[in-house]
Design a protein around this motif. Structure first.
Motif, PDB file in Angstrom:
ATOM      1  N   ALA A  25       0.829  -1.205   0.000  1.00  0.00           N
ATOM      2  CA  ALA A  25       0.000   0.000   0.000  1.00  0.00           C
ATOM      3  C   ALA A  25       0.869   1.264   0.000  1.00  0.00           C
ATOM      4  O   ALA A  25       0.521   2.274  -0.630  1.00  0.00           O
ATOM      5  N   TYR A  26       1.972   1.211   0.690  1.00  0.00           N
ATOM      6  CA  TYR A  26       2.882   2.357   0.777  1.00  0.00           C
ATOM      7  C   TYR A  26       3.449   2.738  -0.591  1.00  0.00           C
ATOM      8  O   TYR A  26       3.583   3.919  -0.918  1.00  0.00           O
ATOM      9  N   PHE A  27       3.755   1.740  -1.409  1.00  0.00           N
ATOM     10  CA  PHE A  27       4.339   2.005  -2.726  1.00  0.00           C
ATOM     11  C   PHE A  27       3.300   2.180  -3.830  1.00  0.00           C
ATOM     12  O   PHE A  27       3.605   2.728  -4.877  1.00  0.00           O
ATOM     13  N   GLU A  28       2.087   1.758  -3.586  1.00  0.00           N
ATOM     14  CA  GLU A  28       1.036   1.856  -4.605  1.00  0.00           C
ATOM     15  C   GLU A  28       0.675   3.314  -4.851  1.00  0.00           C
ATOM     16  O   GLU A  28       0.512   4.106  -3.924  1.00  0.00           O
ATOM     17  N   ASP A  29       0.545   3.669  -6.105  1.00  0.00           N
ATOM     18  CA  ASP A  29       0.146   5.019  -6.522  1.00  0.00           C
ATOM     19  C   ASP A  29       1.028   6.115  -5.920  1.00  0.00           C
ATOM     20  O   ASP A  29       0.560   7.224  -5.658  1.00  0.00           O
ATOM     21  N   ASP A  30       2.293   5.795  -5.673  1.00  0.00           N
ATOM     22  CA  ASP A  30       3.260   6.769  -5.149  1.00  0.00           C
ATOM     23  C   ASP A  30       2.841   7.404  -3.825  1.00  0.00           C
ATOM     24  O   ASP A  30       3.149   8.572  -3.553  1.00  0.00           O
ATOM     25  N   LEU A  31       2.163   6.633  -2.974  1.00  0.00           N
ATOM     26  CA  LEU A  31       1.775   7.151  -1.658  1.00  0.00           C
ATOM     27  C   LEU A  31       2.996   7.620  -0.887  1.00  0.00           C
ATOM     28  O   LEU A  31       2.968   8.672  -0.235  1.00  0.00           O
ATOM     29  N   TRP A  32       4.082   6.860  -0.950  1.00  0.00           N
ATOM     30  CA  TRP A  32       5.299   7.223  -0.220  1.00  0.00           C
ATOM     31  C   TRP A  32       5.838   8.564  -0.687  1.00  0.00           C
ATOM     32  O   TRP A  32       6.273   9.388   0.120  1.00  0.00           O
ATOM     33  N   LEU A  33       5.765   8.813  -1.991  1.00  0.00           N
ATOM     34  CA  LEU A  33       6.279  10.059  -2.539  1.00  0.00           C
ATOM     35  C   LEU A  33       5.373  11.232  -2.177  1.00  0.00           C
ATOM     36  O   LEU A  33       5.854  12.316  -1.819  1.00  0.00           O
ATOM     37  N   ASP A  34       4.067  11.029  -2.244  1.00  0.00           N
ATOM     38  CA  ASP A  34       3.124  12.076  -1.836  1.00  0.00           C
ATOM     39  C   ASP A  34       3.301  12.418  -0.359  1.00  0.00           C
ATOM     40  O   ASP A  34       3.263  13.595   0.027  1.00  0.00           O
ATOM     41  N   SER A  35       3.504  11.400   0.469  1.00  0.00           N
ATOM     42  CA  SER A  35       3.698  11.619   1.909  1.00  0.00           C
ATOM     43  C   SER A  35       4.977  12.410   2.160  1.00  0.00           C
ATOM     44  O   SER A  35       4.998  13.338   2.981  1.00  0.00           O
ATOM     45  N   ALA A  36       6.033  12.065   1.456  1.00  0.00           N
ATOM     46  CA  ALA A  36       7.306  12.770   1.614  1.00  0.00           C
ATOM     47  C   ALA A  36       7.200  14.212   1.137  1.00  0.00           C
ATOM     48  O   ALA A  36       7.702  15.133   1.793  1.00  0.00           O
ATOM     49  N   ARG A  37       6.554  14.419   0.017  1.00  0.00           N
ATOM     50  CA  ARG A  37       6.385  15.791  -0.500  1.00  0.00           C
ATOM     51  C   ARG A  37       5.594  16.647   0.480  1.00  0.00           C
ATOM     52  O   ARG A  37       5.926  17.815   0.709  1.00  0.00           O
ATOM     53  N   HIS A  38       4.547  16.073   1.045  1.00  0.00           N
ATOM     54  CA  HIS A  38       3.739  16.822   2.014  1.00  0.00           C
ATOM     55  C   HIS A  38       4.569  17.178   3.250  1.00  0.00           C
ATOM     56  O   HIS A  38       4.537  18.324   3.705  1.00  0.00           O
ATOM     57  N   ALA A  39       5.304  16.205   3.787  1.00  0.00           N
ATOM     58  CA  ALA A  39       6.132  16.458   4.972  1.00  0.00           C
ATOM     59  C   ALA A  39       7.165  17.544   4.684  1.00  0.00           C
ATOM     60  O   ALA A  39       7.381  18.449   5.509  1.00  0.00           O
ATOM     61  N   ASN A  40       7.780  17.487   3.527  1.00  0.00           N
ATOM     62  CA  ASN A  40       8.778  18.492   3.157  1.00  0.00           C
ATOM     63  C   ASN A  40       8.144  19.871   2.981  1.00  0.00           C
ATOM     64  O   ASN A  40       8.727  20.880   3.380  1.00  0.00           O
TER      65      ASN A  40
END
Length: 126
Positions: A25-40
């Motif tokens: 789930a973390y890697f699906e649909d770039d969730l990890w990247l969206d989460s990182a962008r938001h945190a940054n």
């Protein structure tokens, strides 16, 4: 001994499917990247507000989701009394922290809301 260590390290075959489901789930649909962008982005907003407050200064511009700022100890006490959570951090070797000041470390995440950053800055600026 080995079975105990394997269990303590969460290396049980019966549990692996649950760990794998979370990673999938973390890697699906770039969730990890969206989460990182938001945190940054939240770290940048927080840093911008701190820099503009006139009551604190940044040790450095954030490059990820951590913000290092130097605040007066009285402001730190006031922020903590208002519910802010952050860490006291060791003073840099370049001597940028004066008497009566402390460097703090703040970490933003996928769960940090824009109003969290703005509330922190408003409390600091008050």
């Amino acid at each position: 001994q080995i079975p105990f260590l394997r269990k303590r390290g969460a290396q049980l075959f019966s549990k692996s499917r649950f760990i794998a489901a979370q990673l999938e789930a973390y890697f699906e649909d770039d969730l990890w990247l969206d989460s990182a962008r938001h945190a940054n982005a939240m770290a940048t907003a927080l840093a911008d507000g701190i820099a503009a407050s006139g009551r604190a200064r940044l040790h450095a511009r954030p490059q990820a989701n951590e913000v290092f700022a130097i605040l007066a100890n009285t402001d730190i006490e006031r922020l903590r009394a208002a519910g802010a959570v952050f860490y006291d951090w060791h003073s840099p070797s370049d001597g940028g922290v004066k008497d009566g000041e402390t460097m703090i470390r703040m970490v933003t995440s996928f769960a940090t809301r824009p109003e969290d950053a703005s509330n922190f800055v408003a409390t600091l600026s008050a």
